[in-house]
Design a protein around this motif. Structure first.
Motif, PDB file in Angstrom:
ATOM      1  N   GLY A  90       0.975  -1.454  -0.111  1.00 41.42           N
ATOM      2  CA  GLY A  90       0.078   0.015   0.115  1.00 41.42           C
ATOM      3  C   GLY A  90       0.983   1.171  -0.142  1.00 41.42           C
ATOM      4  O   GLY A  90       0.177   2.422   0.438  1.00 41.42           O
ATOM      5  N   ARG A  91       2.320   1.099  -0.204  1.00 41.66           N
ATOM      6  CA  ARG A  91       3.056   2.281  -0.398  1.00 41.66           C
ATOM      7  C   ARG A  91       2.868   3.179   0.775  1.00 41.66           C
ATOM      8  O   ARG A  91       2.639   4.316   0.338  1.00 41.66           O
ATOM      9  N   PRO A  92       2.908   2.994   2.013  1.00 44.70           N
ATOM     10  CA  PRO A  92       2.602   3.845   2.910  1.00 44.70           C
ATOM     11  C   PRO A  92       3.959   4.748   3.217  1.00 44.70           C
ATOM     12  O   PRO A  92       5.049   4.493   3.277  1.00 44.70           O
ATOM     13  N   LEU A  93       3.925   6.054   3.003  1.00 45.61           N
ATOM     14  CA  LEU A  93       4.836   7.061   2.979  1.00 45.61           C
ATOM     15  C   LEU A  93       4.605   8.070   4.206  1.00 45.61           C
ATOM     16  O   LEU A  93       3.498   7.936   4.799  1.00 45.61           O
ATOM     17  N   LEU A 142       1.432  13.173  -3.666  1.00 46.05           N
ATOM     18  CA  LEU A 142       2.029  12.507  -4.958  1.00 46.05           C
ATOM     19  C   LEU A 142       1.036  11.483  -5.546  1.00 46.05           C
ATOM     20  O   LEU A 142       0.244  11.135  -4.741  1.00 46.05           O
ATOM     21  N   SER A 143       1.013  11.059  -6.983  1.00 48.82           N
ATOM     22  CA  SER A 143       0.323  10.042  -7.514  1.00 48.82           C
ATOM     23  C   SER A 143       0.510   8.594  -6.877  1.00 48.82           C
ATOM     24  O   SER A 143       1.693   8.699  -6.088  1.00 48.82           O
ATOM     25  N   GLY A 144      -0.046   7.964  -7.194  1.00 47.22           N
ATOM     26  CA  GLY A 144       0.122   6.710  -6.615  1.00 47.22           C
ATOM     27  C   GLY A 144       1.461   6.055  -7.108  1.00 47.22           C
ATOM     28  O   GLY A 144       2.439   5.444  -6.284  1.00 47.22           O
ATOM     29  N   GLY A 145       1.802   6.200  -8.312  1.00 44.06           N
ATOM     30  CA  GLY A 145       3.140   5.740  -9.062  1.00 44.06           C
ATOM     31  C   GLY A 145       4.116   6.452  -8.371  1.00 44.06           C
ATOM     32  O   GLY A 145       5.067   5.593  -8.167  1.00 44.06           O
ATOM     33  N   GLU A 146       4.036   8.042  -8.030  1.00 41.67           N
ATOM     34  CA  GLU A 146       5.222   8.615  -7.609  1.00 41.67           C
ATOM     35  C   GLU A 146       5.287   8.147  -6.351  1.00 41.67           C
ATOM     36  O   GLU A 146       6.508   8.090  -5.675  1.00 41.67           O
ATOM     37  N   GLN A 147       4.239   7.707  -5.573  1.00 41.97           N
ATOM     38  CA  GLN A 147       4.546   7.219  -4.108  1.00 41.97           C
ATOM     39  C   GLN A 147       5.261   5.841  -4.096  1.00 41.97           C
ATOM     40  O   GLN A 147       6.011   5.784  -3.112  1.00 41.97           O
ATOM     41  N   SER A 169       2.957  -3.529  -7.324  1.00 44.18           N
ATOM     42  CA  SER A 169       2.140  -3.228  -8.595  1.00 44.18           C
ATOM     43  C   SER A 169       0.778  -2.723  -8.163  1.00 44.18           C
ATOM     44  O   SER A 169      -0.235  -2.273  -8.994  1.00 44.18           O
ATOM     45  N   LEU A 170       0.336  -2.977  -6.916  1.00 46.63           N
ATOM     46  CA  LEU A 170      -0.904  -2.793  -6.420  1.00 46.63           C
ATOM     47  C   LEU A 170      -1.831  -1.444  -6.827  1.00 46.63           C
ATOM     48  O   LEU A 170      -1.046  -0.310  -6.515  1.00 46.63           O
ATOM     49  N   GLY A 171      -2.617  -1.578  -7.602  1.00 48.06           N
ATOM     50  CA  GLY A 171      -3.417  -0.431  -8.258  1.00 48.06           C
ATOM     51  C   GLY A 171      -2.857   0.538  -8.958  1.00 48.06           C
ATOM     52  O   GLY A 171      -3.324   1.671  -9.121  1.00 48.06           O
ATOM     53  N   LEU A 172      -1.648   0.081  -9.504  1.00 44.81           N
ATOM     54  CA  LEU A 172      -1.230   0.998 -10.714  1.00 44.81           C
ATOM     55  C   LEU A 172      -1.571   0.524 -11.844  1.00 44.81           C
ATOM     56  O   LEU A 172      -1.761  -0.535 -12.551  1.00 44.81           O
ATOM     57  N   ALA A 173      -1.420   1.636 -13.024  1.00 45.54           N
ATOM     58  CA  ALA A 173      -1.734   1.336 -14.403  1.00 45.54           C
ATOM     59  C   ALA A 173      -0.635   0.391 -14.928  1.00 45.54           C
ATOM     60  O   ALA A 173       0.363   0.614 -14.499  1.00 45.54           O
ATOM     61  N   PRO A 174      -1.030  -0.467 -16.003  1.00 51.85           N
ATOM     62  CA  PRO A 174      -0.254  -1.337 -16.352  1.00 51.85           C
ATOM     63  C   PRO A 174       1.304  -0.667 -16.967  1.00 51.85           C
ATOM     64  O   PRO A 174       2.139  -1.267 -16.572  1.00 51.85           O
ATOM     65  N   LEU A 175       1.148   0.524 -17.532  1.00 54.25           N
ATOM     66  CA  LEU A 175       2.293   0.875 -18.103  1.00 54.25           C
ATOM     67  C   LEU A 175       3.291   1.250 -17.023  1.00 54.25           C
ATOM     68  O   LEU A 175       4.389   0.953 -16.958  1.00 54.25           O
ATOM     69  N   LEU A 176       2.706   1.841 -16.059  1.00 60.64           N
ATOM     70  CA  LEU A 176       3.328   2.249 -14.975  1.00 60.64           C
ATOM     71  C   LEU A 176       3.973   1.005 -14.055  1.00 60.64           C
ATOM     72  O   LEU A 176       5.197   0.948 -13.517  1.00 60.64           O
TER      73      LEU A 176
END
Ligand code: ADP
Ligand code: MG
Lengths: 265, 311
Positions: A90-93, A142-147, A169-176
């Motif tokens: 869940g990329r907790p920052l 920040l956006s999810g990918g940046e986080q 990869s949780l909840g990120l767009a395929p390209l990201l």
């Protein structure tokens, strides 16, 4: 380098979650740990990083060794000091700190000199150029990918020998997802960090890893070289079924995680 | 309004507010690292004052061990208060880890009672008027100010010095938080304990440290209060003006706590410059009225952290 030998994990003295899990991460390797929601993947990582204890979890049987040393009774900060760092699900920052402050927290325990820190920051920025641009921004916006980049970069600041990644990869767009995994591979190759990656997105995880384990209900049910598993019919079905269910479940996981995060009042 | 009184009250209010702000800081410190609202802080303030008084040998029972000058007595009290803070964290807070926040907060209320009881046993219940003050009450600074009452503002030296010390302490603490490694560890820990652990921060040590620091801040505040008002068990009630200061500033903001303190000091002092006696007598509740108004407009306080909501 990392050897988990037949561990059993119990939460709150009664909830048996891992029932004899064994796995190995060789020096310099990327190893994937796959499985459906609730299989016990995160628990396995937390057993290694020592973060179990703060959630009333305990390794009640078996052992975990890192470079031949038992670590399953050690405190989380000792384990980080030994070179194992976990990137939580869940990329907790630290939302209210800036991007750069977030990165610096990863190096706090090392007591490095300012110049060395500068170099380490530059290394992180070379992997994630976007973060250099946003270094003074409040991380929470920040956006999810940046986080995701921030939390991986923060782990890198610890100069780890082994990184435990929980569903990057949780909840990120395929390209990201592709670009994050590319950087993970580069970190593995250029900085020589071994990786144990937990994923529900079996596809990308099998592409990047040399070896993979599949978990079900607290047990390892299958393991082998990733290339072989990619051809395995069971696995195909397994993760085809997952891509649909996975999305929804993983969303719930995020919510669940939020509720739990202030665990140490 | 009794206008000629206003300039005097304005300055006095700000100076008083600085001391209130310093006391508020101690509570914010604990809150920031562990989300615990420490209701025992006032009693730590009171203990700091009594300890200083005791180290200075002012007990005058004939059996006192020490007769330190004020600065040395303060050092002694600071050292003891660090130990006291560590002890509280270790004996009272750490065993409560994982318990509901409310239980922990209620525990600090119990702790307040305990500290009060212990103080009355150790130092007696009667107020002491012989706190070793650096200046006599008669030492005043007279600043000419045409139009003010008596064409001058008169400030007690003690108050000016107390304000200076409080401000210095507050600035030092804010610098520590924002510019040092340990400060960063504390800010990180305050946001998320599990994540802090995952990056190798020893969370228990951060808690211990914040209690030790809070003990020092409390003692400093206690000494300043004692210089202004003398030492007594009642000193603990100073938190009743620190609470609105904290909420005004926003619970998580150190700078906000100091500014909140100044606002509280100002509101009390300015109300006392009013003509109707009924208004003057309500000086104690003035900060709470101000607080109500601010919280209606900004629920997170003036400088509190807004919740960041992203999905
Ligand atoms: N702190 C906890 N206390 C009790 N049970 C838990 C705790 N954390 C996880 N569990 C349970 O352990 C099982 C495995 O969880 P987890 O390791 O998070 O699975 P995964 O990461 O594979 O989705 C789940 O059934 C979950 O409900
Ligand atoms: Mg998980």
């Amino acid at each position: 380098m990392l050897r988990i030998h037949n561990i059993e994990v119990v939460y709150s003295d009664v909830i048996l979650v891992l029932r004899g899990v064994s796995l190995e991460v060789p020096q310099g390797a990327i190893v994937a740990l796959l499985g459906a929601n609730g299989a016990g993947k995160s628990t396995t990582l937390k057993a290694v990083s020592g973060l179990l204890r703060s959630q009333q979890g305990e390794v009640t049987r078996g052992s975990i060794e890192f470079h031949g040393e038992r670590i399953d009774r050690r405190a989380p900060d000792e384990i980080v000091r030994m070179g194992i760092v976990q990137v939580l699900e869940g990329r907790p920052l630290f939302q209210h700190l800036t991007v750069e402050e977030n990165l610096l927290t990863g190096a706090l325990f090392r007591k490095a000199a300012p110049r060395a820190l500068r170099q380490d920051l530059d290394e992180v920025y070379s992997y994630f150029p976007r973060l250099a641009e946003f270094r003074h921004r409040t991380a929470g916006y920040l956006s999810g990918g940046e986080q995701q980049m921030v939390v991986i970069g923060r782990a890198l600041m610890a100069k780890p020998r082994l990184m435990l990644l929980d569903e990057p990869s949780l909840g990120l767009a395929p390209l990201l997802v592709q670009s994050i995994f590319q950087v993970i591979r580069r970190i593995n190759q250029e900085s020589g960090v071994s990786m144990l990656i937990v994923e529900q997105n079996a596809n990308v995880a099998l592409q990047i890893s040399e070896h993979a384990y599949v978990m079900e209900l607290g047990r390892i049910v299958l393991d082998g070289p990733s290339a072989e598993l990619q051809e395995n019919a069971d696995i195909k079905e397994f993760y085809l079924g997952l891509t649909q269910v996975g999305e929804r479940k993983s969303y719930r996981e995020v919510k669940h995680y939020r509720r739990r995060k202030r665990w140490l009042g | 309004m009794n206008w000629p009184l206003v300039p005097q009250q304005l300055i006095t209010g700000i100076l008083n507010g600085g001391v209130i702000g310093l006391i508020a800081l101690g509570i914010v410190l604990i809150y920031k690292s562990s989300e615990v609202f420490n209701f025992a802080h006032g009693h730590m303030v009171m203990w700091g004052a009594f300890l200083t008084w005791w180290f200075a040998g002012a007990a005058e029972t004939g059996s006192e061990l020490l007769n330190l000058p004020l600065w040395a007595a303060v050092m002694g009290a600071l050292a003891v208060s660090v130990l006291l803070g560590l002890l509280i964290e270790r004996m009272a807070l750490r065993p409560m880890t994982g318990q509901p926040l409310l239980s922990i907060i209620l525990m600090t209320l119990g702790l307040a009672q305990l500290l009060e009881g212990l103080a009355s046993i150790a130092f007696g219940v009667e107020p002491k008027s012989n706190f070793p003050a650096p200046f006599s009450p008669g030492d005043v600074l007279v600043i000419p100010f045409p139009g003010a009452f008596g064409d001058a503002i008169r400030l007690k030296y003690t108050l000016v010095v107390a304000f200076g010390v409080a401000l210095l302490g507050a600035l030092l603490l804010i610098w520590f938080f924002n510019r040092t490694r340990t400060g960063l560890a504390m800010r990180a820990t305050s946001e998320n304990h599990e994540v802090a652990q995952s990056v190798g921060i020893n969370v228990s040590r951060v808690f211990a440290l914040s209690w030790a620091l809070a003990g020092m801040v409390a003692t400093l505040g206690g000494v300043l209060m004692a210089i202004l008002t003398g030492v007594s068990l009642n000193l603990a009630t100073v938190v009743l003006v620190a609470f609105p200061a904290i909420l005004l500033g926003g619970l998580e903001s150190l700078g906000g706590a100091v500014l909140g303190g100044v606002l509280v000091g100002l509101s009390q002092a300015l109300v006392q410059a009013a003509r109707p006696i009924e208004v003057r007598n309500s000086a104690e509740i003035a900060p709470y009225i101000l607080l109500l108004i601010v919280l209606i407009i900004r629920p997170e306080g003036l400088f509190g952290q807004k919740r960041i909501e992203r999905v």
